[in-house]
Design an enzyme around this catalytic site. Structure first.
Site, PDB file in Angstrom:
ATOM      1  N   PHE A   1       0.567  -0.755  -0.179  1.00 41.35           N
ATOM      2  CA  PHE A   1      -0.407  -0.219  -0.640  1.00 41.35           C
ATOM      3  C   PHE A   1       0.859   1.053  -0.143  1.00 41.35           C
ATOM      4  CE2 PHE A   1      -2.556   3.250   1.742  1.00 41.35           C
ATOM      5  CZ  PHE A   1      -4.146   3.371   0.665  1.00 41.35           C
TER       6      PHE A   1
ATOM      7  N   LYS B   1       2.400   9.887   8.715  1.00 43.77           N
ATOM      8  CA  LYS B   1       1.578  10.034   9.564  1.00 43.77           C
ATOM      9  C   LYS B   1       2.532  10.428  11.273  1.00 43.77           C
ATOM     10  CE  LYS B   1      -0.125   5.205   7.581  1.00 43.77           C
ATOM     11  NZ  LYS B   1      -1.965   5.616   7.766  1.00 43.77           N
TER      12      LYS B   1
ATOM     13  N   ASP C   1       9.489   2.956   2.054  1.00 42.61           N
ATOM     14  CA  ASP C   1       8.250   3.421   2.405  1.00 42.61           C
ATOM     15  C   ASP C   1       7.807   2.875   3.605  1.00 42.61           C
ATOM     16  OD1 ASP C   1       5.686   4.171   2.968  1.00 42.61           O
ATOM     17  OD2 ASP C   1       4.580   3.667   1.328  1.00 42.61           O
TER      18      ASP C   1
END
Ligand SMILES: Cc1ncc(COP(=O)(O)O)c(C=O)c1O
Length: 396
Positions: A138, A252, A223
C-alpha cells in the site's frame, strides 16, 4: 447534537468512500479515547499508526499552541527555522543527506516516484523510468501511488492507471531479479507490509534488494510511512535489516497527527531536484514542522523505539498465549502487530470495540494492532484480555 443525528448527517453529507465505525469520537488522552455517549476505549488504532505519542501529549499540544501563536504559514520561497531544524534532525538520525517536506504519505511517495523518474532519465538512461513494487503493498491513493500499490481492489474503476509500474510478490528476491530490466529505475517496498496484513519479510530480503540495486544502479526506496518513527522497535523499520535505502518516505506519526509527509534521500539523488522541479504550497510550514520537531525529539529523547520493542514483545507473548482456535498466526515487530485469523476479522474488531478496545483490520482476515508507543504495560495486558474475550465470543 445527539449521536444519532450526527451519524445520520455523516451519512447524508459525506461522500460515501469510507466504511465508518458507528461511534463518534470526541476526546482523547494518552492511550484512551471517549465517544459522544461518554464510553471510554483503549485506542490501539492511533489513527492508523499516527498518534504514537498518544492523544494530546503535552509536548505536542504545547508545540501546537506556540507555533500557532508565532507563525503558521509562509511559502517555501522563504526560509523558516523549524523546517531547517527538522530537516537537520532527520538527516542526523538517518542515512539521508536531504529532505523534502509535503503533507501526506501519498505525496511523499509521489515525490519519491517523480524523483526516481527524473534520476533514472538524467543519471541512468533516457528510458529508465519503471518502478517495481510488490503485491499486497500500500503506497497511497493518488493515481501514481495507486499504480504502485499492489492491490487490484484499489485500482478498480480508476483505470487507465499511469504507466511505468509493475508488481512482484513480496519477500521474493528471485521475482524482483526476473522483473528488473533495462527500464527499471527504482524498487519501492515497505520494510514490513502494513495495510497488506502485517507481513515481515525474511532477514535476507531487504539486503538482497540492496544488492540488486547496487549492481544495477537502481534506486532503493523504502516506504516507512507506517513503519517509521519508532513503531517497529527501531527508529526506522529498515534498521532491523542492517541496510539503508537511497530514498525513504515518511508521514503518519511524524507530527503525531498534524498532517505532514517527508521524502528523504541521498545527496547524489537529491541533486536532480533542481529549483522549480517539484514543490508544495503547504509542505513543511513552520507550524507543522514545529510540531514534528517536538514529536521526533520526544520519540528519540524518551527512547520510544526501545519501549516499542519491549512492549511489542509483551503484547505478542500475551497474544500467542491466548491459544484461540481462530488465531492462525501472530506476527509483527515492535508495536505493529497482526493477528491472522481463520475467519474474517470484522466481527472480532466489532467485539473488541464492544469490549472497550479499538483495533484495526488489515486485509480480510488480519486484526492489526498499532497502539501508541507510550502505552502502559497494564494497558497492553488489558487489551490482550479484551481480545481474548472477543475471540471467544466470535468463535462461539
Ligand atoms: C505504507 C504506507 N504508504 C503510504 C500510505 C499513504 O499515506 P496517506 O494516507 O498519508 O497518503 C500509507 C497509509 O496507510 C501507508 O501505510
Amino acid at each position: 447534537m445527539d449521536t444519532k443525528t450526527l451519524m445520520e448527517w455523516s451519512t447524508r453529507y459525506h461522500t460515501p468512500n469510507y466504511g465508518r465505525t458507528p461511534i463518534v469520537l470526541v476526546r482523547g488522552e494518552g492511550s484512551r479515547v471517549w465517544d459522544s455517549d461518554g464510553r471510554e476505549y483503549l485506542d490501539f488504532t492511533t489513527g492508523i499508526a499516527v498518534t504514537s505519542l498518544g492523544h494530546c501529549h503535552p509536548v505536542v499540544t504545547g508545540a501546537i499552541r506556540e507555533a500557532a501563536a508565532t507563525l503558521m504559514h509562509v511559502s517555501n520561497i522563504f526560509h523558516t527555522a523549524p523546517q531547517i531544524h527538522l530537516a537537520k534532525l532527520l538527516v542526523e538520525h538517518s542515512f539521508a543527506d536531504r529532505v523534502f517536506f509535503c503533507n501526506s504519505g501519498a505525496e511523499a511517495n509521489e515525490a519519491a516516484l517523480k524523483l526516481a523518474r527524473k534520476y533514472g532519465k538524467e543519471r541512468l538512461a533516457s528510458d529508465r523510468y519503471e518502478v517495481i513494487s510488490t503485491m499486497n503493498s500500500f503506497h497511497g491513493r493518488t493515481l501514481a501511488t495507486v499504480a504502485a500499490t499492489g492491490q487490484p481492489k484499489y485500482h478498480h474503476g480508476f483505470e487507465p492507471l499511469p504507466a511505468g509500474f509493475k508488481q512482484v510478490p513480496y519477500n521474493d528476491l528471485r521475482a524482483v531479479e526476473r522483473a528488473m530490466d533495462s527500464h527499471t529505475a527504482a524498487i519501492l517496498v515497505e520494510p514490513i507490509q502494513g495495510e497488506g496484513g502485517v507481513h515481515v519479510p525474511d532477514d535476507d530480503y531487504l539486503p538482497g534488494l540492496r544488492k540488486l540495486c547496487d549492481e544495477s544502479g537502481t534506486l532503493l526506496i523504502f516506504d516507512e510511512i507506517q513503519t517509521g518513527m519508532g513503531r517497529t522497535g527501531r527508529l526506522w523499520g529498515h534498521e532491523h535489516a542492517g541496510v539503508e535505502p537511497d530514498v525513504m518516505t515518511l508521514a503518519k506519526a511524524l507530527a503525531n497527527g498534524v498532517p505532514i509527509g517527508a521524502m528523504l534521500c541521498r545527496e547524489h539523488v537529491a541533486s536532480v531536484l533542481t529549483a522549480g522541479s517539484h514543490g508544495s504550497t503547504f509542505g513543511g510550514t513552520p507550524f507543522v514542522t514545529s510540531v514534528a520537531l517536538a514529536t521526533l525529539t520526544t520519540v528519540i529523547g524518551d527512547k520510544l523505539p526501545e519501549r516499542a520493542a519491549r512492549l511489542g514483545r509483551e503484547l505478542m507473548d500475551g497474544l500467542r498465549a491466548m491459544d484461540s482456535p481462530l488465531v492462525r498466526d501472530v506476527r509483527g515487530r515492535g508495536l505493529l502487530v497482526g493477528i491472522e485469523l481463520t475467519k474474517p476479522a470484522a466481527p472480532v474488531v466489532d467485539a473488541c470495540r464492544e469490549g472497550g478496545l479499538l483495533v484495526l483490520s488489515a486485509g480480510e482476515k488480519v486484526v492489526r494492532l498499532a497502539p501508541p508507543l507510550i502505552v502502559e504495560p497494564a494497558q497492553v495486558q488489558q487489551a490482550v484480555g479484551i481480545l481474548r474475550d472477543a475471540l471467544a465470543k466470535t468463535a462461539a
